[in-house]
Design an enzyme around this catalytic site. Sequence first.
Site, PDB file in Angstrom:
ATOM      1  N   HIS A 161      12.961  72.686  11.573  1.00  0.00           N
ATOM      2  CA  HIS A 161      13.726  73.629  12.380  1.00  0.00           C
ATOM      3  C   HIS A 161      14.810  74.234  11.492  1.00  0.00           C
ATOM      4  CE1 HIS A 161      11.936  71.889  15.962  1.00  0.00           C
ATOM      5  NE2 HIS A 161      12.494  70.714  15.763  1.00  0.00           N
ATOM      6  N   THR A 184       4.225  60.166  15.717  1.00  0.00           N
ATOM      7  CA  THR A 184       5.173  60.755  14.759  1.00  0.00           C
ATOM      8  C   THR A 184       6.457  59.928  14.643  1.00  0.00           C
ATOM      9  OG1 THR A 184       4.298  62.939  15.239  1.00  0.00           O
ATOM     10  CG2 THR A 184       6.477  62.861  14.215  1.00  0.00           C
ATOM     11  N   SER A 202      17.206  64.169  20.859  1.00  0.00           N
ATOM     12  CA  SER A 202      16.143  64.831  20.097  1.00  0.00           C
ATOM     13  C   SER A 202      16.603  65.208  18.696  1.00  0.00           C
ATOM     14  CB  SER A 202      15.704  66.092  20.828  1.00  0.00           C
ATOM     15  OG  SER A 202      16.722  67.076  20.714  1.00  0.00           O
ATOM     16  N   CYS A 203      15.650  65.618  17.885  1.00  0.00           N
ATOM     17  CA  CYS A 203      15.948  66.008  16.505  1.00  0.00           C
ATOM     18  C   CYS A 203      16.983  67.116  16.440  1.00  0.00           C
ATOM     19  CB  CYS A 203      14.666  66.429  15.795  1.00  0.00           C
ATOM     20  SG  CYS A 203      13.703  67.670  16.691  1.00  0.00           S
ATOM     21  N   ASN A 204      16.827  68.153  17.279  1.00  0.00           N
ATOM     22  CA  ASN A 204      17.778  69.266  17.241  1.00  0.00           C
ATOM     23  C   ASN A 204      19.162  68.831  17.703  1.00  0.00           C
ATOM     24  OD1 ASN A 204      16.495  71.669  16.241  1.00  0.00           O
ATOM     25  ND2 ASN A 204      15.149  71.588  18.023  1.00  0.00           N
ATOM     26  N   GLY A 243      22.034  73.074  24.417  1.00  0.00           N
ATOM     27  CA  GLY A 243      23.485  72.984  24.587  1.00  0.00           C
ATOM     28  C   GLY A 243      23.873  71.855  25.535  1.00  0.00           C
ATOM     29  N   GLN A 246      12.197  67.785  11.853  1.00  0.00           N
ATOM     30  CA  GLN A 246      11.957  67.355  13.232  1.00  0.00           C
ATOM     31  C   GLN A 246      11.294  65.987  13.330  1.00  0.00           C
ATOM     32  OE1 GLN A 246      10.275  69.812  11.692  1.00  0.00           O
ATOM     33  NE2 GLN A 246       8.113  69.228  11.790  1.00  0.00           N
TER      34      GLN A 246
END
Lengths: 334, 334
Positions: free
Chosen positions: B220, B12, B139-141, B195, B299
């Site tokens: 997301h 991916t 990461s993506c988030n 967080g 994502q």
Amino acid sequence: MTVKVAINGYGTIGKRVADAVSVQDDMEIIGVAKTRPNFEAFMAKKKGYDVFAPEDRIKGMEKANLEVEGSIDDMLERADVVVDCTPGGIGEKNKSIYEKAGVKAIWQGGEDHELAGCSFNAQSNYEEAIGRDFVRVVSCNTTGLCRVIKPLDDEFGVNKARVTLMRRAADPGDIKKGPINAIVPNPIKLPSHHGPDVKTVLPGIDIATTAVKLPTTLMHLHTVNMELNSECTAEEVEALLARQSRVRFVGQGITSTAEVMEMARDMNRPRCDMWENCVWNESITIYEGELYFFQGIHQESDVIPENIDAIRAMMEIEKDGTKSVSKTNKAMGI
Amino acid sequence: MTVKVAINGYGTIGKRVADAVSVQDDMEIIGVAKTRPNFEAFMAKKKGYDVFAPEDRIKGMEKANLEVEGSIDDMLERADVVVDCTPGGIGEKNKSIYEKAGVKAIWQGGEDHELAGCSFNAQSNYEEAIGRDFVRVVSCNTTGLCRVIKPLDDEFGVNKARVTLMRRAADPGDIKKGPINAIVPNPIKLPSHHGPDVKTVLPGIDIATTAVKLPTTLMHLHTVNMELNSECTAEEVEALLARQSRVRFVGQGITSTAEVMEMARDMNRPRCDMWENCVWNESITIYEGELYFFQGIHQESDVIPENIDAIRAMMEIEKDGTKSVSKTNKAMGI
């Protein structure tokens, strides 16, 4: 005294309220009203409920071989209280009919607070509904929020609540709604109406809510964040919630709403319902001075016991909310 | 100078990084490494990338009629920097190989911060990565959060951020994961790791995150709540976010993640990707003194431009993060 209860609208909520009334020893169903002769109408008949219909629908029902007892006016004549379970927005139009019939009425959360003038959650404001002619039982999400906010506010003081409501987009039997594969912020304009709705029951609470619709049918899930006025530990919050009769802790390998509802099926309750808030007690956390936890809310059924308590308060057959809640719980098996 | 880039792992993220590197004028792909001769390996070959494989997999690849250029060691020998896009947790085991080969390495957010010692987001801490041998692109988030928290913190000061991360449970091409019809609080123990992950990039930010997995594959969705240090209006926040090149406003009838990704398809980007945070500008609200908004995060692709910027910082071909971001954006078409 046995309260005579009519159910106007026999869909998701109406059929459940009818069954819950049936198991109480101080009330009885005198009839349920349907507009269409679908499987739910035939099931009502089979269960032994008298089925009523709007005057202009009776012929159509009888043509479909569904025996109709009479019109909605006939039903209201026999009733002390009618529980309006018609789709949101329709119930409003029935108010004048109920007034004319001189029957007390309960609406569901799909109607505005102003229609009834009293929004109800048994554990939060039972006494407000005592003797009233019109009461609105708040929606499933608002009910779920009141059940945890009220005791936390009583014990620690809620300075501010922030909740993300992750809503199931449709009920399990609904094939018309989406999304199938997307997340829908709804409403996009923030905050959502759920916060103000909580305030119709608990006017003193500062609360901001955001909501999304999701491709799932089983339950809503709430991420709850609260600033409390007194310092406390996660253990104290857990102990307080453990004492709430309509809050159930989930764990033991239950990691999702699917497993919660699978447990409800194993419990063999009517329609495999889950009447309690399902709080993951493992999620109860105090982080940087604020409370966080997850709870699942079964949208089809959590308001059902609240409707029973509302009837008792309005009819003044029980003035003590705690006693009504216990009686309802015992009869339903909560 | 043209930086020679190797891609280890062509799934991916890897395949997207390879294509993004290819359109930059200051870097080139010298090869991509695969472990299995699946369609992605054949697609890589067809695109003109040299395919490498672990020594013990070369025979299997060739048996499947996939021409292999050499071993991973051979690939690393030709490279200035390797972008490790192997599955989370695997990349860690490759560190010693990269050290031995004397090649700089970038890992993705699935690895721990400590592995690289520097967690990266181009708009947040570009300068930290300058000249470094090892960098981790978050990461993506976390990328999506840093992109909005950093400018808001610079402009108004972020006193506290609270975010509910509604995560797609699987990527569109993944058929192994669930849930199909449930909401999964994940992790159940709060707060989530997201967080602290933001703090690896922006150590000064107070942030609490909660996360759930949902039956959707597209994006997301974040519900963002922030207390800001200076008073400001929703319009000021909107104006600030409008100036962020990797934040895109969505509206115009876009009410869900499905419609965002449908727009990405209409834009005809590679693989129909959406590299920017998609903020519903209509959702930007100041309510009771706190900021709220919704953003969608693709994502599969939002970290791709960040990988390009990380290469530029590590190779010291651009010391100004803003310039690198502009260059990357322009080449990719952001």
